[in-house]
Design a protein around this motif. Structure first.
Motif, PDB file in Angstrom:
ATOM      1  N   ILE A  92       0.810  -1.215   0.000  1.00 44.34           N
ATOM      2  CA  ILE A  92       0.000   0.000   0.000  1.00 44.34           C
ATOM      3  C   ILE A  92       0.846   1.269   0.000  1.00 44.34           C
ATOM      4  N   TRP A  93       2.048   1.197   0.530  1.00 44.43           N
ATOM      5  CA  TRP A  93       2.858   2.412   0.610  1.00 44.43           C
ATOM      6  C   TRP A  93       3.322   2.895  -0.764  1.00 44.43           C
ATOM      7  N   TYR A  94       3.334   1.990  -1.726  1.00 42.91           N
ATOM      8  CA  TYR A  94       3.631   2.432  -3.084  1.00 42.91           C
ATOM      9  C   TYR A  94       2.530   3.358  -3.597  1.00 42.91           C
ATOM     10  N   SER A  95       1.290   2.915  -3.412  1.00 38.67           N
ATOM     11  CA  SER A  95       0.167   3.732  -3.890  1.00 38.67           C
ATOM     12  C   SER A  95      -0.003   4.987  -3.037  1.00 38.67           C
ATOM     13  N   GLN A  96       0.259   4.887  -1.752  1.00 37.45           N
ATOM     14  CA  GLN A  96       0.177   6.066  -0.888  1.00 37.45           C
ATOM     15  C   GLN A  96       1.226   7.105  -1.282  1.00 37.45           C
ATOM     16  N   SER A  97       2.402   6.635  -1.605  1.00 38.74           N
ATOM     17  CA  SER A  97       3.457   7.556  -2.048  1.00 38.74           C
ATOM     18  C   SER A  97       3.081   8.212  -3.369  1.00 38.74           C
ATOM     19  N   LEU A  98       2.453   7.420  -4.253  1.00 33.89           N
ATOM     20  CA  LEU A  98       2.010   7.966  -5.530  1.00 33.89           C
ATOM     21  C   LEU A  98       0.950   9.033  -5.322  1.00 33.89           C
ATOM     22  N   LEU A  99       0.001   8.780  -4.418  1.00 34.20           N
ATOM     23  CA  LEU A  99      -1.039   9.771  -4.124  1.00 34.20           C
ATOM     24  C   LEU A  99      -0.435  11.039  -3.529  1.00 34.20           C
ATOM     25  N   LEU A 100       0.554  10.876  -2.680  1.00 31.60           N
ATOM     26  CA  LEU A 100       1.216  12.050  -2.099  1.00 31.60           C
ATOM     27  C   LEU A 100       1.894  12.876  -3.181  1.00 31.60           C
ATOM     28  N   LEU A 101       2.527  12.210  -4.148  1.00 34.68           N
ATOM     29  CA  LEU A 101       3.161  12.926  -5.262  1.00 34.68           C
ATOM     30  C   LEU A 101       2.116  13.660  -6.098  1.00 34.68           C
ATOM     31  N   LEU A 102       0.960  13.006  -6.326  1.00 35.72           N
ATOM     32  CA  LEU A 102      -0.115  13.664  -7.067  1.00 35.72           C
ATOM     33  C   LEU A 102      -0.607  14.900  -6.341  1.00 35.72           C
ATOM     34  N   PHE A 103      -0.761  14.793  -5.024  1.00 38.32           N
ATOM     35  CA  PHE A 103      -1.228  15.931  -4.235  1.00 38.32           C
ATOM     36  C   PHE A 103      -0.236  17.097  -4.317  1.00 38.32           C
ATOM     37  N   ILE A 104       1.038  16.792  -4.226  1.00 32.11           N
ATOM     38  CA  ILE A 104       2.064  17.848  -4.321  1.00 32.11           C
ATOM     39  C   ILE A 104       2.052  18.455  -5.725  1.00 32.11           C
ATOM     40  N   HIS A 105       1.942  17.591  -6.739  1.00 28.74           N
ATOM     41  CA  HIS A 105       1.934  18.062  -8.128  1.00 28.74           C
ATOM     42  C   HIS A 105       0.801  19.066  -8.359  1.00 28.74           C
ATOM     43  N   HIS A 106      -0.407  18.695  -7.961  1.00 32.48           N
ATOM     44  CA  HIS A 106      -1.548  19.603  -8.154  1.00 32.48           C
ATOM     45  C   HIS A 106      -1.464  20.808  -7.218  1.00 32.48           C
ATOM     46  N   GLY A 107      -1.016  20.561  -5.996  1.00 34.66           N
ATOM     47  CA  GLY A 107      -0.969  21.634  -5.004  1.00 34.66           C
ATOM     48  C   GLY A 107      -0.018  22.751  -5.382  1.00 34.66           C
ATOM     49  N   VAL A 108       1.114  22.398  -5.990  1.00 28.40           N
ATOM     50  CA  VAL A 108       2.101  23.409  -6.396  1.00 28.40           C
ATOM     51  C   VAL A 108       1.476  24.397  -7.385  1.00 28.40           C
ATOM     52  N   THR A 109       0.606  23.896  -8.265  1.00 23.88           N
ATOM     53  CA  THR A 109      -0.092  24.771  -9.216  1.00 23.88           C
ATOM     54  C   THR A 109      -1.197  25.563  -8.533  1.00 23.88           C
ATOM     55  N   LEU A 110      -2.040  24.880  -7.760  1.00 24.88           N
ATOM     56  CA  LEU A 110      -3.234  25.516  -7.211  1.00 24.88           C
ATOM     57  C   LEU A 110      -2.928  26.526  -6.119  1.00 24.88           C
ATOM     58  N   VAL A 111      -1.849  26.328  -5.373  1.00 26.66           N
ATOM     59  CA  VAL A 111      -1.550  27.249  -4.272  1.00 26.66           C
ATOM     60  C   VAL A 111      -1.293  28.667  -4.782  1.00 26.66           C
ATOM     61  N   LYS A 112      -0.893  28.791  -6.057  1.00 22.78           N
ATOM     62  CA  LYS A 112      -0.662  30.115  -6.631  1.00 22.78           C
ATOM     63  C   LYS A 112      -1.952  30.930  -6.697  1.00 22.78           C
ATOM     64  N   TYR A 113      -3.084  30.246  -6.689  1.00 20.96           N
ATOM     65  CA  TYR A 113      -4.377  30.928  -6.816  1.00 20.96           C
ATOM     66  C   TYR A 113      -5.091  30.991  -5.463  1.00 20.96           C
ATOM     67  N   THR A 114      -4.302  31.115  -4.406  1.00 20.27           N
ATOM     68  CA  THR A 114      -4.827  31.268  -3.054  1.00 20.27           C
ATOM     69  C   THR A 114      -4.070  32.381  -2.348  1.00 20.27           C
ATOM     70  N   PRO A 115      -4.608  32.909  -1.247  1.00 27.32           N
ATOM     71  CA  PRO A 115      -3.896  33.943  -0.480  1.00 27.32           C
ATOM     72  C   PRO A 115      -2.595  33.449   0.139  1.00 27.32           C
ATOM     73  N   LEU A 116      -2.362  32.129   0.121  1.00 27.35           N
ATOM     74  CA  LEU A 116      -1.111  31.588   0.660  1.00 27.35           C
ATOM     75  C   LEU A 116       0.088  31.939  -0.217  1.00 27.35           C
ATOM     76  N   TYR A 117      -0.173  32.272  -1.465  1.00 29.86           N
ATOM     77  CA  TYR A 117       0.913  32.592  -2.394  1.00 29.86           C
ATOM     78  C   TYR A 117       1.235  34.081  -2.273  1.00 29.86           C
ATOM     79  N   PRO A 118       2.473  34.417  -1.922  1.00 29.49           N
ATOM     80  CA  PRO A 118       2.793  35.831  -1.657  1.00 29.49           C
ATOM     81  C   PRO A 118       2.862  36.674  -2.931  1.00 29.49           C
ATOM     82  N   VAL A 119       2.027  37.697  -2.978  1.00 28.80           N
ATOM     83  CA  VAL A 119       2.042  38.664  -4.076  1.00 28.80           C
ATOM     84  C   VAL A 119       1.982  40.055  -3.459  1.00 28.80           C
TER      85      VAL A 119
END
Length: 360
Positions: free
Chosen positions: A58-85
């Protein structure tokens, strides 16, 4: 439960990989719209993994899901107040505050009065409607006393556009960049305190199983508009139903080609479609602006019966403030060549729409 977990993991990987394939067919483009929802499902599936009787691998798939979350999160965080502008305050040389409303009214929506009351409530200096046909034009005549300057492109194929203004229209032009039934409007305006600016409205067709099979016309239309905007040497705002999301490749190319700024970065998604389903809502009614336009507020307003929420913006113009120039990105030579290729493909694509156009 284990089978559901694996199926979700596989589906999420597929939906993440499809947009990476540079194919314009809607099958490859549609999951770009659901990146927010996909990220939430990735997180839920990841949490679900901890609740299972853990198989050996299961840790293989869990690691894959974590990578997916980071992949999408890096893009989406730019469109939130968390991204410094860095935010810039209005200077004494700037214009007074201005406001606009942009709304895809949905051509078959008959709740005209709800939209009229929305305009009366917020009193924007200018507003633009999309999917507005002859019936909508007739219904909105009651507002023409308060908005004496207009530019109308009346179509019965869901691509009509109407522009109403309290500000003087110095000139107005309708562009047909890739097809003779997909208009974009270019409105040159002058404020009461002497500032000139350009309002550019767009509404290209979406790639979907029910409309256009590919994104070629959409991308070609948007990138043609970007090239035109780059030629304008006044403050400019581009707004409309892009049928696209800000993080897609064609939106990024639009931003770089036009030398405009995406005000959603560091702010919020400002999701508009579908108005009736909050959990399935995407940010496809976009806005971009030049470095001398400063945004005070950008948000959605209440639903008036359409499938899109209207977009409301408060902004000002400052000719003597160039602090935002650092946010402007330029296309590389390779990207410029790609833009030209996408524009040509858009012009060659044959859309399936009834052609009924009148202007006023």
């Amino acid at each position: 439960m284990w089978g559901i977990y694996l199926s979700l993991t596989g589906l999420l990987v597929l939906l993440t990989l499809l947009p990476k394939i540079q194919n314009s067919h809607w099958i490859f483009r549609v999951s770009e719209f659901g990146k927010i929802q996909i990220t939430y499902v990735v997180l839920i599936t990841f949490i679900l993994g901890f609740l299972l009787d853990q198989p050996q691998h299961i840790w293989y798939s869990q690691s894959l899901l974590l990578l997916l979350f980071i992949h999408h999160g890096v893009t989406l965080v730019k469109y939130t107040p968390l991204y410094p502008v860095k935010r810039h305050k209005r200077q004494h040389e700037s214009s007074q505050k201005l406001h606009f409303i942009s709304a895809n009214v949905y051509q078959f929506n008959k709740e005209y009065e709800r939209f009229i009351q929305l305009i009366k409530k917020y009193k924007p200096e200018v507003f633009m409607t999309m999917e507005s046909n002859g019936d909508w034009e007739q219904a909105l005549k009651v507002l023409e006393k308060d908005y004496p300057f207009q530019h109308k492109v009346t179509l019965e194929n869901t691509y009509g556009m109407h522009f109403y203004s309290k500000l003087e229209i110095e000139s107005a032009q309708t562009h047909y960049f890739v097809a003779d039934d997909i208009p974009s409007i270019e409105i040159h305006l002058k404020t009461e305190d002497g500032f000139s600016f350009v309002f550019f409205g767009v509404h290209p067709p979406p790639p979907s199983p029910t409309e256009e099979e590919t994104s070629k016309e959409r991308d070609g239309d948007l990138l043609s508009a970007a090239k035109r905007v780059k030629e304008i040497h006044e403050p400019v705002i581009v707004v409309g139903d892009f049928n696209n999301v800000a993080w897609s490749k064609s939106s990024i190319l639009f931003r770089k080609t036009s030398h405009l700024i995406d005000p959603r970065i560091g702010l919020s998604f400002v999701s508009t479609f579908h108005a009736k389903y909050r959990l399935l809502r995407f940010p496809i009614d976009l806005m971009f602006h030049s470095e001398d336009i400063f945004i005070n507020e950008l948000k959605t307003l209440e639903n008036f019966g359409s499938d899109h929420l209207p977009v409301y913006c408060e902004f000002f113009i400052d000719h003597h403030n160039d602090e935002q120039e650092e946010r402007v990105q330029e296309a590389t030579q390779e990207e410029k060549a790609e833009v030209e290729e996408m524009i040509q493909e858009g012009k060659e694509e044959d859309g399936n729409r009834d052609e009924v156009v009148t202007e006023g």
